[in-house]
Design an enzyme around this catalytic site. Structure first.
Site, PDB file in Angstrom:
ATOM      1  N   ASP A 203       0.831  -1.214   0.000  1.00 27.68           N
ATOM      2  CA  ASP A 203       0.000   0.000   0.000  1.00 27.68           C
ATOM      3  C   ASP A 203       0.857   1.252   0.000  1.00 27.68           C
ATOM      4  OD1 ASP A 203      -2.256  -1.560   0.009  1.00 27.68           O
ATOM      5  OD2 ASP A 203      -2.735  -1.248   2.134  1.00 27.68           O
ATOM      6  N   GLU A 230      -2.399  -2.578  -9.541  1.00 28.05           N
ATOM      7  CA  GLU A 230      -1.123  -1.856  -9.603  1.00 28.05           C
ATOM      8  C   GLU A 230      -0.963  -1.142 -10.939  1.00 28.05           C
ATOM      9  OE1 GLU A 230      -0.104  -6.110 -10.932  1.00 28.05           O
ATOM     10  OE2 GLU A 230      -1.496  -5.150  -9.555  1.00 28.05           O
TER      11      GLU A 230
END
Length: 314
Positions: A203, A230
């Protein structure tokens, strides 16, 4: 979400009347209720004062020299925020035509002279409370809209917002015959990074990458979005292919400069990003998804050629 509440500072009341004695009476009555009071003696002074102090409510006499209350009300309605500021008209006119005219020009409420002071105090209080709650509801709704269109982790636009904006810009660029460029970027071997360092580190990595992308997309109409896990999308309106490639290469270098350790990567010891670029001059009769397909194809090519690079699909 914050609880709705009334203003903590004393509300400001703008009292407008050409009669000095009436202004003094109104000031005294309002200050006794804890309000701050600013005076104006005609409509022109009222408009000038309004621009300066942005009052919570305007108490406006109808019959005044220079600019009467009806003309003043119209002028206030045209000012930023003027249509949301309560306007209480106070006048000796009580015929139906005058009442109708007052509401037509934007009055929120209407009180006749001689003034019934307890009634005036209650109406002022109610109008201020209602306006305050309405402003807080507007702010809450804007915050809900922001949350609905942004990614909670990176604070970038989410995919839904990207798709809406992409459609808008496609049509606008088609109308103006200007280029529209798209960059799709993917963090290399991010699943392996998550598996190695944990989701909390993952994160933090996503947030760091998002910050780089935000800085790279400098122009006002540019939009950076989290497109997938991502994967990120950077939409560049009025940007040709050459400039988009420069932006993409800048992003690639800045991501590498973060030096986020990624030992399991076969590309580098640090986090890297692969990017695909596509550009076109849109046409309103063509499917915008074609540009996304081209950028996705370019991204796949960048990965296939070894990652940590920028690829372009003409």
């Amino acid at each position: 979400m914050k609880t709705l509440s009334l203003p903590q500072q004393p509300p400001v009341i703008l009292v407008v009347d050409d009669d000095k004695t009436m202004r003094r009476l109104l000031r005294r009555a309002m200050e006794q209720e804890g309000y701050q009071v600013v005076e104006a003696s005609d409509g022109e002074e009222c408009v000038t004062a309004y621009k300066s102090i942005q009052p919570h409510i305007v108490l406006l006499d109808a019959m005044m020299p220079v600019m009467d209350g009806f003309a003043c009300a119209r002028a206030l309605q045209a000012l930023p925020g003027g249509d949301r500021t309560p306007l209480l008209m106070i006048t000796g006119l009580d015929d139906p035509q005058s009442v109708d005219r007052a509401f037509e020009v934007g009055a929120t409420d209407y009180v006749t002279k001689p003034i019934h002071w307890p009634v005036l105090r209650q109406r002022v209080r109610r109008l201020i409370e209602t306006a305050s709650l309405f402003k807080q509801l507007e702010a809450a709704n804007l915050e809900l809209q922001r949350l609905a269109s942004s990614d909670g982790l990176t604070l970038l636009a989410n995919r839904r917002r990207f798709e809406e904006y992409f459609q808008q810009q496609w049509l606008q660029m088609a109308q103006e015959q200007l280029p529209l460029s798209l960059i799709l970027g993917d963090i290399d071997f991010f699943k392996l990074y998550n598996d190695t360092y944990g989701h909390q580190a993952g994160d933090e990595c996503l947030k760091a990458v998002a910050a780089v992308l935000t800085l790279a997309a400098k122009q006002q109409p540019d939009l950076v979005a989290r497109y997938g896990g991502e994967e990120f999308a950077i939409l560049l309106p009025n940007t040709n292919a050459e400039s988009a490639l420069q932006v993409a290469e800048e992003i690639r270098l800045e991501i590498a400069a973060l030096k986020i350790v990624h030992e399991p990567s076969t590309v580098s010891q640090y986090i890297t990003m692969s990017l695909g670029v596509a550009s076109t001059i849109p046409e309103s009769n063509l499917n915008p998804a074609a540009l996304i397909s081209l950028a996705d194809k370019a991204l796949y090519q960048a990965k296939n050629e070894g990652r940590d690079r920028v690829s372009f699909d003409p």
